[in-house]
Design a protein around this motif. Structure first.
Motif, PDB file in Angstrom:
ATOM      1  N   SER A 273       0.801  -1.234   0.000  1.00 52.22           N
ATOM      2  CA  SER A 273       0.000   0.000   0.000  1.00 52.22           C
ATOM      3  C   SER A 273       0.831   1.280   0.000  1.00 52.22           C
ATOM      4  O   SER A 273       0.281   2.366   0.185  1.00 52.22           O
ATOM      5  CB  SER A 273      -0.967   0.021   1.185  1.00 52.22           C
ATOM      6  OG  SER A 273      -1.806  -1.115   1.144  1.00 52.22           O
ATOM      7  N   ALA A 274       2.133   1.178  -0.216  1.00 54.12           N
ATOM      8  CA  ALA A 274       2.997   2.368  -0.218  1.00 54.12           C
ATOM      9  C   ALA A 274       2.755   3.220  -1.463  1.00 54.12           C
ATOM     10  O   ALA A 274       2.339   2.728  -2.506  1.00 54.12           O
ATOM     11  CB  ALA A 274       4.462   1.951  -0.157  1.00 54.12           C
TER      12      ALA A 274
ATOM     13  N   PHE B 143       1.218  -1.601  -4.587  1.00 50.87           N
ATOM     14  CA  PHE B 143       1.755  -0.286  -4.264  1.00 50.87           C
ATOM     15  C   PHE B 143       1.463   0.659  -5.421  1.00 50.87           C
ATOM     16  O   PHE B 143       1.017   0.234  -6.490  1.00 50.87           O
ATOM     17  CB  PHE B 143       3.253  -0.342  -3.944  1.00 50.87           C
ATOM     18  CG  PHE B 143       4.107  -0.812  -5.089  1.00 50.87           C
ATOM     19  CD1 PHE B 143       4.666   0.097  -5.987  1.00 50.87           C
ATOM     20  CD2 PHE B 143       4.399  -2.157  -5.250  1.00 50.87           C
ATOM     21  CE1 PHE B 143       5.455  -0.334  -7.031  1.00 50.87           C
ATOM     22  CE2 PHE B 143       5.192  -2.604  -6.278  1.00 50.87           C
ATOM     23  CZ  PHE B 143       5.730  -1.683  -7.180  1.00 50.87           C
ATOM     24  N   THR B 144       1.724   1.945  -5.204  1.00 49.75           N
ATOM     25  CA  THR B 144       1.477   2.971  -6.218  1.00 49.75           C
ATOM     26  C   THR B 144       2.742   3.784  -6.432  1.00 49.75           C
ATOM     27  O   THR B 144       3.430   4.133  -5.479  1.00 49.75           O
ATOM     28  CB  THR B 144       0.339   3.908  -5.758  1.00 49.75           C
ATOM     29  OG1 THR B 144      -0.832   3.127  -5.522  1.00 49.75           O
ATOM     30  CG2 THR B 144       0.048   4.984  -6.810  1.00 49.75           C
TER      31      THR B 144
ATOM     32  N   MET C 249      -3.409   3.401 -14.443  1.00 49.64           N
ATOM     33  CA  MET C 249      -2.568   4.515 -14.902  1.00 49.64           C
ATOM     34  C   MET C 249      -3.252   5.827 -14.534  1.00 49.64           C
ATOM     35  O   MET C 249      -4.476   5.904 -14.559  1.00 49.64           O
ATOM     36  CB  MET C 249      -2.373   4.442 -16.417  1.00 49.64           C
ATOM     37  CG  MET C 249      -1.640   3.190 -16.855  1.00 49.64           C
ATOM     38  SD  MET C 249      -1.715   2.884 -18.640  1.00 49.64           S
ATOM     39  CE  MET C 249      -0.881   4.285 -19.299  1.00 49.64           C
ATOM     40  N   PRO C 250      -2.459   6.860 -14.215  1.00 48.15           N
ATOM     41  CA  PRO C 250      -3.068   8.151 -13.896  1.00 48.15           C
ATOM     42  C   PRO C 250      -3.918   8.655 -15.066  1.00 48.15           C
ATOM     43  O   PRO C 250      -3.539   8.528 -16.229  1.00 48.15           O
ATOM     44  CB  PRO C 250      -1.868   9.071 -13.673  1.00 48.15           C
ATOM     45  CG  PRO C 250      -0.723   8.165 -13.392  1.00 48.15           C
ATOM     46  CD  PRO C 250      -1.013   6.888 -14.134  1.00 48.15           C
ATOM     47  N   GLY C 251      -5.091   9.196 -14.753  1.00 46.67           N
ATOM     48  CA  GLY C 251      -5.961   9.775 -15.772  1.00 46.67           C
ATOM     49  C   GLY C 251      -6.838   8.775 -16.499  1.00 46.67           C
ATOM     50  O   GLY C 251      -7.694   9.160 -17.276  1.00 46.67           O
TER      51      GLY C 251
ATOM     52  N   GLY D 157       1.645   4.944 -11.684  1.00 42.87           N
ATOM     53  CA  GLY D 157       0.495   4.053 -11.774  1.00 42.87           C
ATOM     54  C   GLY D 157       0.410   3.149 -10.558  1.00 42.87           C
ATOM     55  O   GLY D 157       1.195   3.265  -9.625  1.00 42.87           O
ATOM     56  N   SER D 158      -0.550   2.252 -10.589  1.00 42.28           N
ATOM     57  CA  SER D 158      -0.700   1.283  -9.499  1.00 42.28           C
ATOM     58  C   SER D 158      -0.205  -0.078  -9.975  1.00 42.28           C
ATOM     59  O   SER D 158      -0.347  -0.426 -11.148  1.00 42.28           O
ATOM     60  CB  SER D 158      -2.151   1.214  -9.030  1.00 42.28           C
ATOM     61  OG  SER D 158      -3.010   0.890 -10.100  1.00 42.28           O
ATOM     62  N   TYR D 159       0.378  -0.836  -9.043  1.00 42.10           N
ATOM     63  CA  TYR D 159       1.030  -2.103  -9.392  1.00 42.10           C
ATOM     64  C   TYR D 159       0.686  -3.192  -8.393  1.00 42.10           C
ATOM     65  O   TYR D 159       0.486  -2.921  -7.206  1.00 42.10           O
ATOM     66  CB  TYR D 159       2.555  -1.926  -9.406  1.00 42.10           C
ATOM     67  CG  TYR D 159       3.029  -1.019 -10.505  1.00 42.10           C
ATOM     68  CD1 TYR D 159       3.378  -1.530 -11.749  1.00 42.10           C
ATOM     69  CD2 TYR D 159       3.103   0.355 -10.315  1.00 42.10           C
ATOM     70  CE1 TYR D 159       3.795  -0.694 -12.774  1.00 42.10           C
ATOM     71  CE2 TYR D 159       3.523   1.198 -11.333  1.00 42.10           C
ATOM     72  CZ  TYR D 159       3.866   0.665 -12.557  1.00 42.10           C
ATOM     73  OH  TYR D 159       4.273   1.491 -13.577  1.00 42.10           O
TER      74      TYR D 159
END
Length: 129
Positions: A36-37, A126-127, A67-69, A104-106
């Motif tokens: 969650s970091a 994490f992000t 991904m952002p957006g 992005g998130s992973y």
């Protein structure tokens, strides 16, 4: 009376002996990045386990899940160019990336086979900002 006490001892001992292997399974004790970091410039990922694992039967993959957006559902994309190795003590999986992860998130999907031959799986998310 002595017979019942002996029988009770045998039943409790058998129950504990059968339950003991359940506590011996491989599980994650730490990761970098941590679960969650929110981090930046990630070029390696580590997953450390409570016990040694079999490197040839263990590994991980990194999936970009957002991904952002981007709005709505985003199909997970597997990150290519990862070199996965194990530490000398066989307790840590080390993934080295050819370049830092984009924002992005992973999810890090791992699997590890301990010396007890049980295959355990899990995920650390994490992000990257």
């Amino acid at each position: 009376m002595r017979f019942l006490r002996t029988l009770g001892f045998i039943i409790v001992s058998a129950g504990l002996a059968l339950a003991a292997p359940a506590f011996a399974h491989t599980h994650v004790v730490s990761s970098t990045p941590t679960a969650s970091a929110i981090v930046s410039k990630v070029q390696s990922v580590t997953i450390t386990f409570n016990e040694a694992f079999m490197p040839v039967l263990s590994g991980l993959e990194i999936l970009m899940t957002g991904m952002p957006g981007m709005k709505g559902h985003h199909p997970a994309m597997k990150i290519a160019g990862i070199q996965v190795a194990s530490s000398a003590d066989r307790k840590t999986l080390i993934a080295t990336l050819s370049r830092p992860l984009a924002a992005g998130s992973y999810d890090v999907i791992w699997h590890a086979v301990g010396d007890d031959t049980h295959r355990m799986t899990g995920k650390v998310s994490f992000t990257v900002h």
